[in-house]
Every structure is written in C-alpha cells, then in structure tokens.
Design a protein around this motif. Structure first.
Motif, PDB file in Angstrom:
ATOM      1  N   ALA A 136      61.420  68.670  63.482  1.00  0.00           N
ATOM      2  CA  ALA A 136      60.688  68.293  64.694  1.00  0.00           C
ATOM      3  C   ALA A 136      61.247  69.015  65.914  1.00  0.00           C
ATOM      4  CB  ALA A 136      60.745  66.783  64.901  1.00  0.00           C
ATOM      5  N   ILE A 137      62.560  69.208  65.941  1.00  0.00           N
ATOM      6  CA  ILE A 137      63.177  69.964  67.039  1.00  0.00           C
ATOM      7  C   ILE A 137      62.675  71.407  67.021  1.00  0.00           C
ATOM      8  CG2 ILE A 137      65.366  70.948  67.860  1.00  0.00           C
ATOM      9  CD1 ILE A 137      66.709  68.321  67.075  1.00  0.00           C
ATOM     10  N   LEU A 138      62.560  71.975  65.822  1.00  0.00           N
ATOM     11  CA  LEU A 138      62.030  73.346  65.704  1.00  0.00           C
ATOM     12  C   LEU A 138      60.607  73.438  66.260  1.00  0.00           C
ATOM     13  CD1 LEU A 138      63.231  74.437  62.128  1.00  0.00           C
ATOM     14  CD2 LEU A 138      64.286  74.953  64.339  1.00  0.00           C
ATOM     15  N   ILE A 139      59.776  72.448  65.949  1.00  0.00           N
ATOM     16  CA  ILE A 139      58.392  72.441  66.440  1.00  0.00           C
ATOM     17  C   ILE A 139      58.365  72.333  67.958  1.00  0.00           C
ATOM     18  CG2 ILE A 139      56.235  71.127  66.470  1.00  0.00           C
ATOM     19  CD1 ILE A 139      56.844  70.345  63.542  1.00  0.00           C
ATOM     20  N   SER A 140      59.224  71.476  68.514  1.00  0.00           N
ATOM     21  CA  SER A 140      59.288  71.308  69.969  1.00  0.00           C
ATOM     22  C   SER A 140      59.720  72.591  70.654  1.00  0.00           C
ATOM     23  CB  SER A 140      60.254  70.175  70.322  1.00  0.00           C
ATOM     24  OG  SER A 140      59.876  68.962  69.707  1.00  0.00           O
ATOM     25  N   GLN A 141      60.736  73.251  70.079  1.00  0.00           N
ATOM     26  CA  GLN A 141      61.188  74.534  70.626  1.00  0.00           C
ATOM     27  C   GLN A 141      60.067  75.571  70.561  1.00  0.00           C
ATOM     28  OE1 GLN A 141      64.191  75.737  71.910  1.00  0.00           O
ATOM     29  NE2 GLN A 141      64.963  73.652  72.057  1.00  0.00           N
ATOM     30  N   PHE A 142      59.290  75.535  69.483  1.00  0.00           N
ATOM     31  CA  PHE A 142      58.169  76.462  69.317  1.00  0.00           C
ATOM     32  C   PHE A 142      57.155  76.272  70.446  1.00  0.00           C
ATOM     33  CE2 PHE A 142      53.993  77.646  67.718  1.00  0.00           C
ATOM     34  CZ  PHE A 142      54.228  78.871  67.105  1.00  0.00           C
ATOM     35  N   ILE A 143      56.850  75.026  70.788  1.00  0.00           N
ATOM     36  CA  ILE A 143      55.846  74.752  71.823  1.00  0.00           C
ATOM     37  C   ILE A 143      56.359  75.161  73.198  1.00  0.00           C
ATOM     38  CG2 ILE A 143      54.546  72.904  72.984  1.00  0.00           C
ATOM     39  CD1 ILE A 143      54.449  71.465  70.281  1.00  0.00           C
ATOM     40  N   ILE A 144      57.635  74.900  73.481  1.00  0.00           N
ATOM     41  CA  ILE A 144      58.219  75.348  74.755  1.00  0.00           C
ATOM     42  C   ILE A 144      58.056  76.858  74.901  1.00  0.00           C
ATOM     43  CG2 ILE A 144      60.376  75.676  76.034  1.00  0.00           C
ATOM     44  CD1 ILE A 144      61.347  73.011  74.905  1.00  0.00           C
TER      45      ILE A 144
ATOM     46  N   GLY B 220      50.830  78.341  81.153  1.00  0.00           N
ATOM     47  CA  GLY B 220      52.012  78.496  80.313  1.00  0.00           C
ATOM     48  C   GLY B 220      53.094  77.486  80.653  1.00  0.00           C
ATOM     49  N   LEU B 221      53.295  77.235  81.943  1.00  0.00           N
ATOM     50  CA  LEU B 221      54.291  76.246  82.378  1.00  0.00           C
ATOM     51  C   LEU B 221      53.934  74.849  81.865  1.00  0.00           C
ATOM     52  CD1 LEU B 221      54.821  77.529  86.018  1.00  0.00           C
ATOM     53  CD2 LEU B 221      56.644  77.243  84.336  1.00  0.00           C
ATOM     54  N   LEU B 222      52.656  74.506  81.905  1.00  0.00           N
ATOM     55  CA  LEU B 222      52.234  73.170  81.461  1.00  0.00           C
ATOM     56  C   LEU B 222      52.407  73.009  79.950  1.00  0.00           C
ATOM     57  CD1 LEU B 222      49.045  72.676  83.679  1.00  0.00           C
ATOM     58  CD2 LEU B 222      51.359  71.768  84.037  1.00  0.00           C
ATOM     59  N   ILE B 223      52.182  74.081  79.196  1.00  0.00           N
ATOM     60  CA  ILE B 223      52.440  74.019  77.747  1.00  0.00           C
ATOM     61  C   ILE B 223      53.927  73.781  77.493  1.00  0.00           C
ATOM     62  CG2 ILE B 223      52.463  75.379  75.611  1.00  0.00           C
ATOM     63  CD1 ILE B 223      49.927  76.795  76.666  1.00  0.00           C
ATOM     64  N   SER B 224      54.782  74.438  78.272  1.00  0.00           N
ATOM     65  CA  SER B 224      56.226  74.252  78.122  1.00  0.00           C
ATOM     66  C   SER B 224      56.648  72.835  78.476  1.00  0.00           C
ATOM     67  CB  SER B 224      56.980  75.261  78.999  1.00  0.00           C
ATOM     68  OG  SER B 224      56.749  76.583  78.562  1.00  0.00           O
ATOM     69  N   VAL B 225      55.959  72.213  79.422  1.00  0.00           N
ATOM     70  CA  VAL B 225      56.233  70.810  79.763  1.00  0.00           C
ATOM     71  C   VAL B 225      56.016  69.920  78.544  1.00  0.00           C
ATOM     72  CG1 VAL B 225      55.409  68.824  81.092  1.00  0.00           C
ATOM     73  CG2 VAL B 225      55.733  71.013  82.229  1.00  0.00           C
ATOM     74  N   ILE B 226      54.915  70.167  77.831  1.00  0.00           N
ATOM     75  CA  ILE B 226      54.608  69.380  76.625  1.00  0.00           C
ATOM     76  C   ILE B 226      55.719  69.540  75.594  1.00  0.00           C
ATOM     77  CG2 ILE B 226      53.016  69.137  74.671  1.00  0.00           C
ATOM     78  CD1 ILE B 226      50.770  70.050  76.591  1.00  0.00           C
TER      79      ILE B 226
ATOM     80  N   PHE C 116      59.679  72.321  85.211  1.00  0.00           N
ATOM     81  CA  PHE C 116      58.511  73.110  84.820  1.00  0.00           C
ATOM     82  C   PHE C 116      57.285  72.665  85.614  1.00  0.00           C
ATOM     83  CE2 PHE C 116      60.211  73.994  80.266  1.00  0.00           C
ATOM     84  CZ  PHE C 116      60.897  75.101  80.743  1.00  0.00           C
ATOM     85  N   THR C 117      57.120  71.354  85.725  1.00  0.00           N
ATOM     86  CA  THR C 117      55.980  70.797  86.456  1.00  0.00           C
ATOM     87  C   THR C 117      56.034  71.200  87.926  1.00  0.00           C
ATOM     88  OG1 THR C 117      55.954  68.884  84.957  1.00  0.00           O
ATOM     89  CG2 THR C 117      54.745  68.674  87.030  1.00  0.00           C
ATOM     90  N   LEU C 118      57.226  71.138  88.519  1.00  0.00           N
ATOM     91  CA  LEU C 118      57.395  71.499  89.925  1.00  0.00           C
ATOM     92  C   LEU C 118      57.019  72.962  90.169  1.00  0.00           C
ATOM     93  CD1 LEU C 118      58.384  70.885  92.794  1.00  0.00           C
ATOM     94  CD2 LEU C 118      60.708  71.469  92.034  1.00  0.00           C
ATOM     95  N   VAL C 119      57.475  73.853  89.298  1.00  0.00           N
ATOM     96  CA  VAL C 119      57.174  75.281  89.469  1.00  0.00           C
ATOM     97  C   VAL C 119      55.673  75.527  89.307  1.00  0.00           C
ATOM     98  CG1 VAL C 119      57.600  77.607  88.587  1.00  0.00           C
ATOM     99  CG2 VAL C 119      59.480  75.978  88.730  1.00  0.00           C
ATOM    100  N   ALA C 120      55.034  74.822  88.372  1.00  0.00           N
ATOM    101  CA  ALA C 120      53.585  74.958  88.192  1.00  0.00           C
ATOM    102  C   ALA C 120      52.848  74.557  89.470  1.00  0.00           C
ATOM    103  CB  ALA C 120      53.115  74.097  87.019  1.00  0.00           C
ATOM    104  N   ILE C 121      53.321  73.501  90.119  1.00  0.00           N
ATOM    105  CA  ILE C 121      52.707  73.054  91.374  1.00  0.00           C
ATOM    106  C   ILE C 121      52.903  74.105  92.467  1.00  0.00           C
ATOM    107  CG2 ILE C 121      52.849  71.329  93.223  1.00  0.00           C
ATOM    108  CD1 ILE C 121      53.587  69.264  91.046  1.00  0.00           C
ATOM    109  N   ILE C 122      54.124  74.670  92.535  1.00  0.00           N
ATOM    110  CA  ILE C 122      54.407  75.713  93.532  1.00  0.00           C
ATOM    111  C   ILE C 122      53.457  76.899  93.345  1.00  0.00           C
ATOM    112  CG2 ILE C 122      56.100  77.435  94.263  1.00  0.00           C
ATOM    113  CD1 ILE C 122      58.286  75.364  93.658  1.00  0.00           C
ATOM    114  N   PHE C 123      53.245  77.295  92.096  1.00  0.00           N
ATOM    115  CA  PHE C 123      52.326  78.402  91.822  1.00  0.00           C
ATOM    116  C   PHE C 123      50.904  78.036  92.216  1.00  0.00           C
ATOM    117  CE2 PHE C 123      55.397  80.942  89.686  1.00  0.00           C
ATOM    118  CZ  PHE C 123      54.832  82.198  89.551  1.00  0.00           C
TER     119      PHE C 123
END
Length: 549
Positions: free
Chosen positions: A127-135, A105-111, A211-218
C-alpha cells in the motif's frame, strides 16, 4: 500568453532569433516553488527506504522497489498523456496549458500523500508503494509541464540556466528533506526516538497541506497559460513503441514474481531491450518519419537514453548509500544508524544544491569578473547551508569539513565547462567516473566523500541534457519533453539493479561500479548529441559563448 512567449515554445535554432529574449522573472519565481517539493519528497525516500527495509525485513533489492514505484510513476504518467493526446489528436497539455497542468499534478500528489496514512496504519508495504506511485504520478504531470515552461520564459539558448535555477531550489528541498524525515522517524542525534506510524502520518499530512497551498498559489498567480498554437501531429508509431516498452517492464515484473530468474538479470534485460527498441525506432524513422513525432529526431532518442541513465545513477548512488553506511567495516567498525547516516545523505543531496546554485548564476546579468567571484563564493555559501541545517539537527558537522576539497574540484570543473551544455556535461561525466572508482576501491570517509561527490557532478547534468535533447525540434517541444520525462524510468530500473547486485557475492560496496559505468556511458552520449546537433546546424556551446561577449 504573449506572442513573444508563444514563439519561444517553438525552440528552434536560436540563431534565427534576432535579439535575445528577456527572462520573465516574475513567472519563473512562482514556477520554482514546485521544484522545491520534487526534491523534498524524492530525497526523503533515501531515509524511508532503509526504514522500510528494516521494518518489513526486506532484501536490498526489495527495498529499492520504493524508488521503482516512485519513479515508475513518472513513466506511466507521461505515457498516459502521450497516448491519450494521440487518441484525441490533440496535445492535452496544449489544451489545458502548462499552468493548469501543474495545478492538476499538485492535486494528484495531495491524494497520494493522504493515502500514505491508511497505508502505514495497515502496516502494508504494498500500500505504501501504491501511495508513493500516486504522489509521483502528480510529479510526472508537474515536471512534464514545468520543464518546457521554464525554458519558454526567456531566450532558448539560456534555457539550461533557468532549469539550473529551478534545480537549485529543488536541491534545497533535497538537502533538508532527509533531515526532516529523519527527525520525524528517529528524532535528533541528541534526542533519538522510536519510529512510529503516527510520526509518518503527521509528516505526510503536512506534505499534503503544502501541496495544496502551492496549488492555490498557482491558481491565483498571474502566470501565462503556457500554450502554443502549433498544429498537433499524431505519433501513433511512437505510442506503439512506448506501449511495447511498458509491456516488457510488466512482463519482467511478472517473471520476477513467479519465477526464479535472478532480479539483476531481469533489470539488465529491460535496459538492453529498451536500447534496442529506441535505436530501431530511430532507424525506422529515418526511412519514413510519418507517425514518429518527436522520436524522428535522433537528439530526442539519445536524450531519452541520457535522461534514463542520468536519473538512474543520481538516484542509485543515494538510495543504496544508506544500506552501505550501515554495513560494519565500511565507514567504521560497527556501521552507522539511520539517524547518523542522514548526515551523509543530506550531504549528497546538498552537493546537488551546491552545483545547481552555482549553475544558476548564469540566470543573472552579472559581469564576467563578478560571475567568476560568485562562482567561487556561492558553492561555499551552499555548503554553509548544508552545515547549518545539519548542525540544527544535532549532527556532528566537523566530519564534513574535509569535503570542501571535493567542492574545489567541482568548482574547477564548472569553470572549465563555461556554462556550455556539451562541455559541462562531458567534464562532469569524466569527474564522476573517476570519483565512483575511487569510492569503490577505498573505504571510510574517502569512499563516502567520493560517492557523495557524485551529487556535485550530477548537479547540472539534467539541464545540459534537456537543452541538447530538445534543441531544434520546433513544434515537437512539448512532446519531446514528455518523452524525456518518461525516461525518469531509469530511476525505477538502475537502483534495483544495483540493489540486486549488492545482494550477490559481489556486495553492495562493489556494486557502485554500476554508477561508474553509467557516467562513462553519459560521456559517450554527450559526444553523440553534440555531433547530431552540429549536423543540423545547431551548436549551443558556441551560442552560449557568443551571448557572453
């Protein structure tokens, strides 16, 4: 994962548990990291919405589509997990485990965070709406995993307390989120700047890095996988109901796009049809529960409705507040600018932090007297944090001092609730209803404080609802969690409904009657949940009372 934690994942009547299960504090400490980032981003939309409204020349209803895209993703993400699990005849979350689910989930939010950059460069609202949707799609997977994971890390009867702790950390993110976003977009009060695309880009680059840092910690942390060995039972009928709800939402969106049907009519129609479908599903499940999965439990159905209303009202109070504060004659003669309104938006989300920090005290093994003293001191420590971060931003915090009176009222309400899920939920719903009515029928600081106090009331509602809704569902706990997370959909429907009503002759100020109606309906649902669970031999309020002796 230990046998002890495996048994906890089957959240049955905790009276059957012979001794109280100790909380896995190490695992819980790592888990609450993700709660922080949910709050940071979600609350930041409060500043992004009025900015986009001004920048793209949107109506109040259109500006609320940012929230619809963001929270609609929670529904979509949880729905995909639910439907695919039924197709594969295996629970996806049980296959990958809650730990890996959070990482993915964290990696999807990174994208999604990285996609904000080309979206803003193209100056495209869609496009901003789509980006917010993916986060938020990533957040959906994280929350679906994190909620039952947190409850599983200790005794079931105190699951609400661990969620309160996570909520307290979440609320710290919601408190500083609007302030940081405001500084990036508009500068400080003493040094205002023109908002620019590069400011937004830099912000979301930082977000993606975190987001990437927290994913690594997990990934490197020694957390339990979060799986259980219960057999998976398909829920084809429940999947069909959820797809029907999806179809209704899509149809309403198309009607809004290609017809002249008023937006508020479409929003109301979605809510009414949603209620009819869920109640009809429960009625059918009573006759034959095969294929309904977790939806055969009435507490799950009412829990879904409660989460829909609760998240919707929590978000709508705030997401429409920025526009209301800008209106001349409401707060003052001229209205507030975006960098000035961030003070009250931060106070709203900080109010959730005040309540959640106080609610989280139950996680710790404190004596009765110590807990009572801390219950008075901690809310004002949290209030001090709010004042401190606003002072650092350059805001004039003297206008917030009088809000301490509302905090005292909230402290009294929490003492009355006594950490009992039903009692706490009911008391706070009554307080919130009264506060919303005061806000509607007054102006200036009195009105703003009344609306903002909705944050104090909402602060611990989520864990109360969640605990009551999944009580006694056993092996369906993961599935029930997914259904409840889907109902974050309320934040995609109720704020636009209020925005659309605000665009009518009624006006944005009077549209807060919607919030009052939401809290009143939550009080009714609280009674229904209590009665349903008592009929099944469950009384979490009594269990909490017994465990405190």
């Amino acid at each position: 994962m230990s046998k002890q934690n495996e048994s906890v994942l089957n959240i049955k009547d905790s009276a059957s548990v012979s001794s109280k299960i100790a909380t896995n504090t190490g695992a819980l400490s790592v888990l609450v990291l993700v709660f922080f980032f949910w709050g940071f981003i979600a609350a930041s939309n409060s500043i992004l919405i009025p900015y986009c409204k001004e920048h793209f020349k949107l109506t109040q209803f259109q500006s609320q589509l940012i929230g619809s895209a963001f929270y609609g993703a929670y529904f979509a993400g949880a729905l995909v997990v639910f439907v695919i699990s039924n197709i594969l005849k295996k629970d996806i979350l049980n296959i990958i485990g809650y730990k890996k689910g959070i990482i993915y989930g964290l990696l999807i939010s990174v994208i999604g965070a990285l996609l904000i950059i080309p979206s803003t460069n193209a100056n495209s609202f869609n496009a901003i709406l789509i980006s917010q949707f993916i986060i938020a799609l990533g957040f959906s997977l994280q929350q679906t995993c994190a909620q039952p994971f947190a409850i599983s890390l200790g005794d079931p009867s105190t699951g609400a307390h661990r969620l309160n702790l996570g909520g307290g950390i979440n609320s710290f993110g919601t408190t500083i989120g609007p302030l940081i976003i405001s500084i990036f977009l508009f500068g400080s009060i003493s040094n205002p700047t023109e908002s620019s695309v590069s400011n937004i880009n830099n912000l979301y680059l930082i977000v993606a890095a975190f987001f990437t840092l927290v994913a690594i910690i997990f990934a490197v942390s020694k957390l339990p996988d979060g799986k259980n060995n219960e057999a998976f039972e398909q829920s084809k009928k429940a999947s069909g109901i959820l797809l029907l709800i999806t179809g209704i939402i899509v149809a309403a969106s198309l009607l809004g796009q290609f017809t002249a049907v008023p937006s508020y009519i479409l929003m109301i129609a979605i809510i009414v049809l949603l209620l009819i479908i869920l109640f009809q599903a429960n009625a059918q499940a009573k006759k034959n529960d095969t294929g309904w999965g977790a939806m055969k439990y009435p507490q799950v159905i009412y829990g879904m409705i409660a989460i829909f209303v609760y998240v919707g009202v929590e978000v709508t109070i705030d997401n429409n507040l920025g526009a209301l504060l800008k209106q001349p004659g409401y707060f003052n003669a001229t209205g507030l600018k975006e960098n000035e309104s961030s003070l009250f938006i931060s106070l709203y989300w900080g109010s959730l932090m005040i309540g959640r920090w106080t609610g989280a005290l139950s996680v710790f093994n404190l004596s009765k007297n110590t807990k009572m003293i801390a219950g008075v001191i901690v809310p004002f420590i949290a209030f001090g944090v709010i004042l401190g971060v606003n002072h650092l931003k350059g805001n004039d915090i003297s206008s917030l001092y009088a809000y301490s009176a509302w905090i005292v009222v909230a402290i009294i309400a929490l003492f009355i609730g006594q950490d009992k899920p039903f009692k706490t939920l009911l008391v706070l719903c009554i307080m919130a209803t009264i506060a919303m009515l005061i806000g509607v029928f007054t102006t200036g600081k009195m009105s703003v404080y009344a609306f903002v106090s909705g944050g104090l009331c909402c602060s611990v509602m989520w864990p109360c609802i969640f605990t009551l809704a999944i009580g006694g569902v056993g092996k369906y706990t993961g599935q029930a969690s997914a259904l409840l997370i889907m109902m974050i959909l309320g934040a995609a429907i109720i704020p636009p409904l209020q925005g659309a009503i605000g665009d009518t002759s009624l006006g944005l100020h009077q549209s807060y009657l919607i919030a009052a109606a939401c809290f009143l309906s939550l009080a009714f649902i609280a009674f229904k949940l209590k009665n349903i669970l008592q009929a099944q031999g469950l009384d979490f309020d009594k269990q909490v009372e017994n465990s405190s002796h």
